[in-house]
Scaffold this motif. Structure first.
Motif, mmCIF file in Angstrom:
data_model
loop_
_atom_site.group_PDB
_atom_site.id
_atom_site.type_symbol
_atom_site.label_atom_id
_atom_site.label_comp_id
_atom_site.label_asym_id
_atom_site.label_seq_id
_atom_site.Cartn_x
_atom_site.Cartn_y
_atom_site.Cartn_z
ATOM 1 N N ALA A 2 35.914 52.946 70.018
ATOM 2 C CA ALA A 2 36.883 53.097 68.932
ATOM 3 C C ALA A 2 38.225 53.584 69.477
ATOM 4 O O ALA A 2 38.278 54.399 70.400
ATOM 5 N N THR A 3 39.298 53.052 68.905
ATOM 6 C CA THR A 3 40.628 53.541 69.280
ATOM 7 C C THR A 3 40.858 54.890 68.620
ATOM 8 O O THR A 3 40.446 55.137 67.489
ATOM 9 N N LYS A 4 41.547 55.740 69.328
ATOM 10 C CA LYS A 4 41.772 57.102 68.841
ATOM 11 C C LYS A 4 43.088 57.142 68.076
ATOM 12 O O LYS A 4 44.131 57.514 68.614
ATOM 13 N N ASP A 5 43.012 56.767 66.808
ATOM 14 C CA ASP A 5 44.199 56.601 65.977
ATOM 15 C C ASP A 5 44.443 57.760 65.022
ATOM 16 O O ASP A 5 45.366 57.700 64.210
ATOM 17 N N ASP A 23 47.219 60.323 60.455
ATOM 18 C CA ASP A 23 47.491 59.185 61.336
ATOM 19 C C ASP A 23 48.791 59.403 62.112
ATOM 20 O O ASP A 23 49.437 60.453 62.012
ATOM 21 N N ILE A 70 35.825 56.735 59.029
ATOM 22 C CA ILE A 70 35.889 56.690 60.492
ATOM 23 C C ILE A 70 34.837 57.631 61.070
ATOM 24 O O ILE A 70 34.276 58.477 60.372
ATOM 25 N N SER A 74 37.066 58.095 66.698
ATOM 26 C CA SER A 74 38.439 57.686 66.372
ATOM 27 C C SER A 74 39.420 58.843 66.459
ATOM 28 O O SER A 74 40.612 58.661 66.191
#
Length: 519
Positions: A2-5, A23, A70, A74
């Motif tokens: 997972a992208t760490k957004d 975010d 999420i 993330s």
């Protein structure tokens, strides 16, 4: 992978715990909140259960991630902002507190502080820490626990105890007992931290009777403190912990008050009016405290602070203890019903008075009631008491700093009340900018944690991507009416604490204070 957004901000306040998923634009994607018990063993004593708080932190964090849809993978960081001076003492081996957390509002150590003051110790405390010698701060609370908790002295001799404010308690629990650390801002609220040398002061520790061996390591707010290790939180996921900072300073950063002279008021249980003074401490006169605003890149920024002990908690008292309204809708209807206070003032000294009076012995009072006084007038008096105290604080900050504020940035739950915000602008005679986001403390810690973990590559990038929006309240009240309101407040306070602030008559004589109906 997972992208760490996102960043998960934990906001552990006096009344409860929030977890917010934020975010890269600084927008709150999801939130969860839980209240915890307020424990009042005696008049003037206030406690929290540290274990209840930690369980609520974990529960709120999981609920917020679920609401955002999420998983922990993330998250670039978990950040912590907290009620500041509240003191915890716990057993190193069992991970259990030896006593309830003693809350910043608690007055049980007033006598101990007074004895130290009589010994001429306050000057030393002020010189090194920037603080007043007052039970508000943490050191005397830890001393009380050491003196009054069974087995504490034995465990102390065995090096089996750890002390900290709520942030260091949470960091220790979140990291599975691997990290005992705090940040500059929380350390600076203990009466044991030299804000000039940025280290614990052994002489102060000795005078307060709190061994330095109990205390956490002190790091910059944007440092990476460790990773989450409690499997009950995120399972096997390891999320970096950064952005650790006291709630009022976090709100200053969240409001992007990055230049000297920028100021904010956080309307929470109490209210902190904080002004950025740059990279060196500014002299603090009577009634103000010096503060570390934050640590960024290992360097400290400084602030002056005026502390109001009771503000938003007054509204809660009127609702819960007096039962004068049930919800915010009914509150607003009552305020419309009584557009003027009709001479009724509430001095909310439930746990003493803060700036500029600093009277921990003061007690709350309703002033100016008559046979026609109804619940709407009392509700209005409660709302207005917040604004009067903020004006007290702003005038003190201006007088001591030599800087005239052009505007005040406002955040916190009570700012959702438009009547309060308009009355605040009217009473100050200056614009009040209310943030579109109520949770500026959480945002400030998220910003610092995001900078510390590279989520935002630079401060300039952070400012560009997360610029806040504000609703402005401009003053419309006539000068004479404004000053009449404020003079009434001063007389009401004088009736509680004595004649030191009696209002002068036109002929120069002193007007007698109004009789108070003490609560």
């Amino acid at each position: 992978m997972a992208t760490k957004d996102y960043v998960l901000a934990v906001d552990q306040s006096t009344s409860g715990t929030k977890a917010l998923v934020i975010d890269r634009r600084g927008a709150v994607v999801a939130r969860a909140s839980l209240e915890h018990r307020q424990i009042y063993p005696r008049a003037g004593w206030v406690e929290h259960d540290p274990l209840e708080i930690y369980e609520n932190v974990k529960k709120a964090a999981r609920l917020a991630l679920e609401a955002a849809g999420i998983g922990p993978g993330s998250l670039a960081a978990l950040t912590v902002t907290n009620q500041r001076e509240t003191a915890v003492l716990w057993d190193r081996s069992t991970g259990l507190p030896v006593y309830n957390a003693i809350v910043w509002q608690c007055q049980r150590t007033a006598g101990f502080c007074e004895k130290l003051r009589e010994q001429g110790f306050e000057g030393e405390v002020r010189e090194r820490t920037g603080l007043l010698l007052d039970p508000y701060f943490s050191a005397s609370k830890w001393r009380w626990m050491l003196d009054h908790t069974e087995g504490a002295r034995r465990k102390l001799e065995e090096r089996g105890l750890l002390a900290g404010t709520i942030d260091s308690w949470l960091v220790w629990k979140l990291t599975g007992g691997r990290v005992h650390a705090t940040d500059y801002t929380n350390a600076s609220r203990t009466s044991l931290f030299d804000i000039h040398a940025l280290k614990w002061d052994s002489g102060l520790c000795e005078r307060f009777g709190v061994p330095e061996s109990l205390l956490p390591s002190v790091l910059s707010s944007d440092a990476v403190y460790g990773v989450t290790e409690d499997p009950d939180l995120f399972g096997d996921a390891r999320v970096p912990i950064s952005g650790v900072i006291g709630d009022s300073q976090a709100a200053l950063f969240g409001n992007l008050c990055l230049e000297p002279g920028a100021a904010k008021a956080t309307y929470g249980t109490g209210t902190s009016v904080l002004m950025n003074v740059g990279d060196r401490p500014a002299p603090a006169g009577e009634g103000l405290v010096q503060a570390i605003a934050w640590g960024l890149g290992g360097k400290a920024a400084y602030a002056l602070e005026a502390i109001i002990r009771t503000s938003g908690d007054t509204i809660k008292w009127v609702r819960d203890n007096l039962g004068l309204f049930a919800d915010m809708g009914e509150l607003e209807r009552l305020l419309a019903e009584a557009p003027h206070n009709e001479g009724v003032y509430l001095v909310p000294a439930f746990v003493g008075l803060g700036a500029p009076y600093w009277r921990p012995d003061a007690r709350a009072a309703l002033v100016g009631m008559n046979r026609g006084t109804g619940r709407a007038h009392i509700v209005r008096a409660a709302i207005e008491s917040i604004a009067y105290q903020v004006r007290d604080a702003v005038e003190l900050l201006e007088a001591e700093s030599g800087i005239a504020l052009k505007e005040l940035r406002a955040d916190g739950g009570a700012t959702d009340n438009a009547v309060l915000m308009q009355f605040q602008a009217d009473l100050l005679g200056r614009t009040v900018d209310k943030s579109e986001a109520a949770e500026l403390s959480a945002l400030g810690s998220a910003y610092l944690g995001g900078l510390g973990t590279g989520f935002w590559p630079s401060l300039d990038r952070l400012v560009r991507e997360t610029g806040r929006k504000y609703r402005s309240y401009a003053p419309v009240m006539a000068l004479e009416e404004r000053e009449n309101h404020y003079s009434g407040w001063k007389r009401a306070v004088a009736s509680v604490i004595g004649p030191s602030i009696r209002e002068p008559r036109a002929d120069g004589s002193q007007e007698e204070p109004v009789q108070a109906q003490t609560l």
